[in-house]
Motif scaffolding. Structure first.
Motif, PDB file in Angstrom:
ATOM      1  N   GLN A 111       0.850  -1.189   0.000  1.00  0.00           N
ATOM      2  CA  GLN A 111       0.000   0.000   0.000  1.00  0.00           C
ATOM      3  C   GLN A 111       0.885   1.237   0.000  1.00  0.00           C
ATOM      4  O   GLN A 111       1.670   1.448   0.929  1.00  0.00           O
ATOM      5  CB  GLN A 111      -0.908   0.003   1.230  1.00  0.00           C
ATOM      6  CG  GLN A 111      -1.715   1.273   1.409  1.00  0.00           C
ATOM      7  CD  GLN A 111      -2.683   1.499   0.254  1.00  0.00           C
ATOM      8  OE1 GLN A 111      -3.488   0.642  -0.055  1.00  0.00           O
ATOM      9  NE2 GLN A 111      -2.567   2.656  -0.394  1.00  0.00           N
ATOM     10  N   LEU A 182      -9.438   8.979   0.755  1.00  0.00           N
ATOM     11  CA  LEU A 182      -9.817   7.561   0.663  1.00  0.00           C
ATOM     12  C   LEU A 182     -11.247   7.328   1.119  1.00  0.00           C
ATOM     13  O   LEU A 182     -11.866   6.343   0.754  1.00  0.00           O
ATOM     14  CB  LEU A 182      -8.863   6.715   1.514  1.00  0.00           C
ATOM     15  CG  LEU A 182      -7.421   6.660   1.024  1.00  0.00           C
ATOM     16  CD1 LEU A 182      -6.606   5.744   1.909  1.00  0.00           C
ATOM     17  CD2 LEU A 182      -7.364   6.202  -0.412  1.00  0.00           C
ATOM     18  N   LYS A 184     -13.787   8.930   0.237  1.00  0.00           N
ATOM     19  CA  LYS A 184     -14.768   9.232  -0.817  1.00  0.00           C
ATOM     20  C   LYS A 184     -15.351   7.971  -1.397  1.00  0.00           C
ATOM     21  O   LYS A 184     -14.642   7.004  -1.641  1.00  0.00           O
ATOM     22  CB  LYS A 184     -14.110  10.040  -1.941  1.00  0.00           C
ATOM     23  CG  LYS A 184     -13.441  11.305  -1.468  1.00  0.00           C
ATOM     24  CD  LYS A 184     -14.409  12.192  -0.762  1.00  0.00           C
ATOM     25  CE  LYS A 184     -13.673  13.346  -0.105  1.00  0.00           C
ATOM     26  NZ  LYS A 184     -14.525  14.041   0.876  1.00  0.00           N
ATOM     27  N   ARG A 185     -16.632   8.015  -1.660  1.00  0.00           N
ATOM     28  CA  ARG A 185     -17.300   6.835  -2.189  1.00  0.00           C
ATOM     29  C   ARG A 185     -17.095   6.718  -3.700  1.00  0.00           C
ATOM     30  O   ARG A 185     -16.821   5.649  -4.214  1.00  0.00           O
ATOM     31  CB  ARG A 185     -18.793   6.904  -1.890  1.00  0.00           C
ATOM     32  CG  ARG A 185     -19.089   7.217  -0.435  1.00  0.00           C
ATOM     33  CD  ARG A 185     -20.190   6.332   0.104  1.00  0.00           C
ATOM     34  NE  ARG A 185     -20.557   6.667   1.469  1.00  0.00           N
ATOM     35  CZ  ARG A 185     -19.893   6.255   2.542  1.00  0.00           C
ATOM     36  NH1 ARG A 185     -18.822   5.507   2.418  1.00  0.00           N
ATOM     37  NH2 ARG A 185     -20.303   6.582   3.755  1.00  0.00           N
ATOM     38  N   CYS A 223      -6.152   3.771  -3.763  1.00  0.00           N
ATOM     39  CA  CYS A 223      -6.954   2.592  -3.475  1.00  0.00           C
ATOM     40  C   CYS A 223      -8.093   2.377  -4.458  1.00  0.00           C
ATOM     41  O   CYS A 223      -9.269   2.321  -4.065  1.00  0.00           O
ATOM     42  CB  CYS A 223      -7.508   2.642  -2.044  1.00  0.00           C
ATOM     43  SG  CYS A 223      -6.228   2.614  -0.805  1.00  0.00           S
ATOM     44  N   MET A 224      -7.764   2.271  -5.710  1.00  0.00           N
ATOM     45  CA  MET A 224      -8.758   1.820  -6.685  1.00  0.00           C
ATOM     46  C   MET A 224      -8.030   1.028  -7.763  1.00  0.00           C
ATOM     47  O   MET A 224      -6.805   0.999  -7.805  1.00  0.00           O
ATOM     48  CB  MET A 224      -9.525   3.006  -7.282  1.00  0.00           C
ATOM     49  CG  MET A 224      -8.684   3.955  -8.089  1.00  0.00           C
ATOM     50  SD  MET A 224      -9.665   5.167  -8.966  1.00  0.00           S
ATOM     51  CE  MET A 224     -10.325   6.119  -7.665  1.00  0.00           C
ATOM     52  N   SER A 225      -8.792   0.373  -8.614  1.00  0.00           N
ATOM     53  CA  SER A 225      -8.144  -0.429  -9.640  1.00  0.00           C
ATOM     54  C   SER A 225      -7.598   0.485 -10.728  1.00  0.00           C
ATOM     55  O   SER A 225      -8.181   1.527 -11.014  1.00  0.00           O
ATOM     56  CB  SER A 225      -9.149  -1.407 -10.243  1.00  0.00           C
ATOM     57  OG  SER A 225     -10.077  -0.682 -11.015  1.00  0.00           O
TER      58      SER A 225
ATOM     59  N   GLU B 107     -16.997  18.396   0.595  1.00  0.00           N
ATOM     60  CA  GLU B 107     -18.450  18.453   0.390  1.00  0.00           C
ATOM     61  C   GLU B 107     -19.201  18.627   1.697  1.00  0.00           C
ATOM     62  O   GLU B 107     -20.420  18.540   1.719  1.00  0.00           O
ATOM     63  CB  GLU B 107     -18.951  17.222  -0.359  1.00  0.00           C
ATOM     64  CG  GLU B 107     -19.088  15.965   0.487  1.00  0.00           C
ATOM     65  CD  GLU B 107     -17.869  15.092   0.346  1.00  0.00           C
ATOM     66  OE1 GLU B 107     -16.782  15.640   0.109  1.00  0.00           O
ATOM     67  OE2 GLU B 107     -18.014  13.870   0.487  1.00  0.00           O
ATOM     68  N   ARG B 109     -19.043  16.807   4.517  1.00  0.00           N
ATOM     69  CA  ARG B 109     -19.184  15.665   5.404  1.00  0.00           C
ATOM     70  C   ARG B 109     -18.096  15.710   6.456  1.00  0.00           C
ATOM     71  O   ARG B 109     -17.040  16.289   6.249  1.00  0.00           O
ATOM     72  CB  ARG B 109     -19.057  14.359   4.609  1.00  0.00           C
ATOM     73  CG  ARG B 109     -20.379  13.759   4.220  1.00  0.00           C
ATOM     74  CD  ARG B 109     -20.224  12.388   3.548  1.00  0.00           C
ATOM     75  NE  ARG B 109     -18.861  11.987   3.324  1.00  0.00           N
ATOM     76  CZ  ARG B 109     -18.240  11.047   4.035  1.00  0.00           C
ATOM     77  NH1 ARG B 109     -18.856  10.424   5.007  1.00  0.00           N
ATOM     78  NH2 ARG B 109     -17.000  10.703   3.738  1.00  0.00           N
ATOM     79  N   SER B 180      -3.938   2.031   5.550  1.00  0.00           N
ATOM     80  CA  SER B 180      -3.867   0.635   5.140  1.00  0.00           C
ATOM     81  C   SER B 180      -5.230  -0.030   5.280  1.00  0.00           C
ATOM     82  O   SER B 180      -5.690  -0.753   4.388  1.00  0.00           O
ATOM     83  CB  SER B 180      -2.819  -0.074   5.977  1.00  0.00           C
ATOM     84  OG  SER B 180      -3.022  -1.461   5.960  1.00  0.00           O
ATOM     85  N   LEU B 182      -8.174   1.475   5.256  1.00  0.00           N
ATOM     86  CA  LEU B 182      -9.137   2.041   4.305  1.00  0.00           C
ATOM     87  C   LEU B 182      -8.912   1.504   2.898  1.00  0.00           C
ATOM     88  O   LEU B 182      -9.819   1.535   2.059  1.00  0.00           O
ATOM     89  CB  LEU B 182      -9.035   3.559   4.297  1.00  0.00           C
ATOM     90  CG  LEU B 182      -9.470   4.260   5.582  1.00  0.00           C
ATOM     91  CD1 LEU B 182      -9.363   5.750   5.433  1.00  0.00           C
ATOM     92  CD2 LEU B 182     -10.875   3.850   5.950  1.00  0.00           C
ATOM     93  N   GLY B 183      -7.714   1.026   2.635  1.00  0.00           N
ATOM     94  CA  GLY B 183      -7.407   0.512   1.312  1.00  0.00           C
ATOM     95  C   GLY B 183      -8.083  -0.814   1.015  1.00  0.00           C
ATOM     96  O   GLY B 183      -8.179  -1.220  -0.138  1.00  0.00           O
ATOM     97  N   ARG B 185     -10.595  -3.669   0.123  1.00  0.00           N
ATOM     98  CA  ARG B 185     -11.742  -3.643  -0.774  1.00  0.00           C
ATOM     99  C   ARG B 185     -12.984  -4.196  -0.082  1.00  0.00           C
ATOM    100  O   ARG B 185     -14.064  -3.638  -0.187  1.00  0.00           O
ATOM    101  CB  ARG B 185     -11.454  -4.476  -2.018  1.00  0.00           C
ATOM    102  CG  ARG B 185     -10.120  -4.129  -2.673  1.00  0.00           C
ATOM    103  CD  ARG B 185     -10.244  -4.017  -4.159  1.00  0.00           C
ATOM    104  NE  ARG B 185      -8.968  -3.784  -4.796  1.00  0.00           N
ATOM    105  CZ  ARG B 185      -8.405  -2.585  -4.919  1.00  0.00           C
ATOM    106  NH1 ARG B 185      -8.995  -1.521  -4.403  1.00  0.00           N
ATOM    107  NH2 ARG B 185      -7.245  -2.441  -5.536  1.00  0.00           N
ATOM    108  N   CYS B 223     -15.021   4.390   6.999  1.00  0.00           N
ATOM    109  CA  CYS B 223     -15.528   4.734   5.669  1.00  0.00           C
ATOM    110  C   CYS B 223     -16.412   3.662   5.055  1.00  0.00           C
ATOM    111  O   CYS B 223     -16.135   3.135   3.977  1.00  0.00           O
ATOM    112  CB  CYS B 223     -14.370   5.043   4.718  1.00  0.00           C
ATOM    113  SG  CYS B 223     -13.443   6.489   5.204  1.00  0.00           S
TER     114      CYS B 223
END
Lengths: 265, 265
Positions: A111, A182, A184-185, A223-225, B107, B109, B180, B182-183, B185, B223
């Motif tokens: 990570q 991170l 964020k949705r 943290c996304m593909s 935003e 939040r 780590s 939050l990463g 999936r 999250c």
DNA sequence: CGTCTATTTGACGGGCATCAATTCTGGTGG
DNA sequence: CCACCAGAATTGATGCCCGTCAAATAGACG
């Protein structure tokens, strides 16, 4: 893009360093100012130990500890400064270049935590071992301090202490920001924030920047593909928010648009 | 909503603080040991300034700066210690209780960053204003330092300096760990890691702990939606990994199971 | 006991990860 | 100069996890 000539001069040339020093000393007579600047990392380089006096504190000459710190080292691209769980023997102060922090997660994935640059101090920890790995992304000039001597050095060098302190705070700030990202949705939001942040962290922020790493790594960072990252960048390009000369070079065309996405999705 | 009773108790009760002190001094005669412990935060509470000597450093009496720090204040549950972007006038050292750090995202939040407890030092920053908000979750005893005097205090108080330094490192460690987390999936992985971490951070780690906040807040922290968190906890309960006396109290039944989920999903 | 909130459960749809295929890019050698 | 190759980046197709909305239950407090 940190212009061409990415890598710093291969061997730290003593004479050149001194020349730079003299120059600086001549152009700015008030040494006090140079020492107080947070980012003024070159100041010590050109001052011989016996000439140096600390203007902010008691008046003692540079000691052995301090002198060891003066030697700037080179790390070339791709080299590993240290790995997580290595014994924490050194502290590194980045003078130029950029460094990637990463940790191993429980399931063995890597990570990426952040990309650090000039002024950042790498390897601080309470523990006997490093808590993360540090690898060189763009060749670095780095000043190195022995951990077992750092306490003494900090005692005596007010300026270094300030830099360390600031670096720690900056580190926390960046990590906090990143947690916010991170959270964020929507991946579009993440990417928009990333773009804005990367552009801001560039010294010459004129809407251009260069990704410090490959798609895969940037994707890992947020943290996304990689595929999703790609798609979002593609969408942004289509809607004229950004423009890309290559896969790494980004030009922000419509900042307000990105900010709107960053602020809401 | 930041509940009612936002402000800390108007006058910190001097007598109560002293009573606590005497008690502790009677139960532990060896003051020296208390001072050396990193987390030994109660040590200063019960000692009057003129009685105090620093065993680790030069033998000078408490000065004015230090004395200001000696007054421990009470913050009651729900009160706001400070808000993001307030001027950073104070530094807070948590003696007991627990505190929630949060930031406002673009935003609007709220993103919870971490829960801090005894030994943590709250409000450190480079900037003129706080970078995050701090709110009291469980009533706190807190020691307060004026930021504009902190440098002097750090100069003189080696032990305080060490605590600040350690606290900053711990802060970074926790943030890194959280990144780590939050990463991940799969939400099951997140929850498993959360449970293991919360249990470990409990002083008496015998497989039990209490969530420091509501479902919604815990969910915010890692999250995910409160519903998903709920569901995962439900699943874990069904598969006999955990047991819950109430919505907040967790008992870990099968740590290996959780670790397996944490390590893979 | 009644009210209000927090927690839990249900149902559903969309967004993203995953896998797979294709295009792009830079480097190498003939 | 072109062919070739390997790795990266992009695009396509699909399934499923999780967020969302909604409803029901549990718990807290007076």
């Amino acid at each position: 893009m940190h212009q061409s000539g990415l890598r710093p001069r291969p061997a730290p040339n003593e004479r050149a360093a001194k020349a730079t020093l003299r120059l600086r000393l001549r152009s700015q007579k008030r040494v006090r100012i140079m020492l107080n600047r947070d980012t003024g990392l070159f100041n010590l380089l050109s001052i011989r130990a016996q000439d140096f006096r600390n203007p902010d504190g008691p008046d003692f000459p540079l000691d052995q500890t301090r002198c060891t710190a003066l030697t700037a080292r080179q790390f070339r691209e791709g080299s590993v400064m240290f790995r997580q769980n290595d014994p924490a023997e050194f502290l590194f102060e980045i003078i130029s270049g950029s460094v990637r922090y990463s940790i191993m997660t429980l399931e063995g994935r890597r990570q990426i935590l952040r990309f650090a640059g000039p002024g950042d101090i790498v390897g601080l920890t309470n523990e006997a071992t490093y808590r993360y790995s540090a690898e060189v992304v763009r060749s670095c000039a780095i000043r190195r301090y022995r951990t077992d001597r750092i306490e003494m050095a900090l005692e005596r060098d007010v300026e270094l202490k300030r830099r360390v302190f600031n670096s720690m705070n900056r580190e926390s700030d960046m990590l906090r920001n990143h947690i916010s990202l991170l959270g964020k949705r929507r991946s579009a939001t993440k990417v928009a924030i990333l773009l804005l942040e990367m552009e801001q962290s560039e010294t010459t922020s004129c809407g251009r920047f260069t990704f410090p790493a490959s798609r895969t790594e940037i994707a890992n960072f947020i943290c996304m593909s990689p595929e999703t990252l790609c798609r979002k960048l593609g969408e942004f390009r289509l809607s004229k928010l950004i423009k890309m000369r290559s896969a790494q070079e980004v030009l922000i065309l419509h900042r307000e648009g990105l900010e709107r996405i960053a602020a809401n999705g």
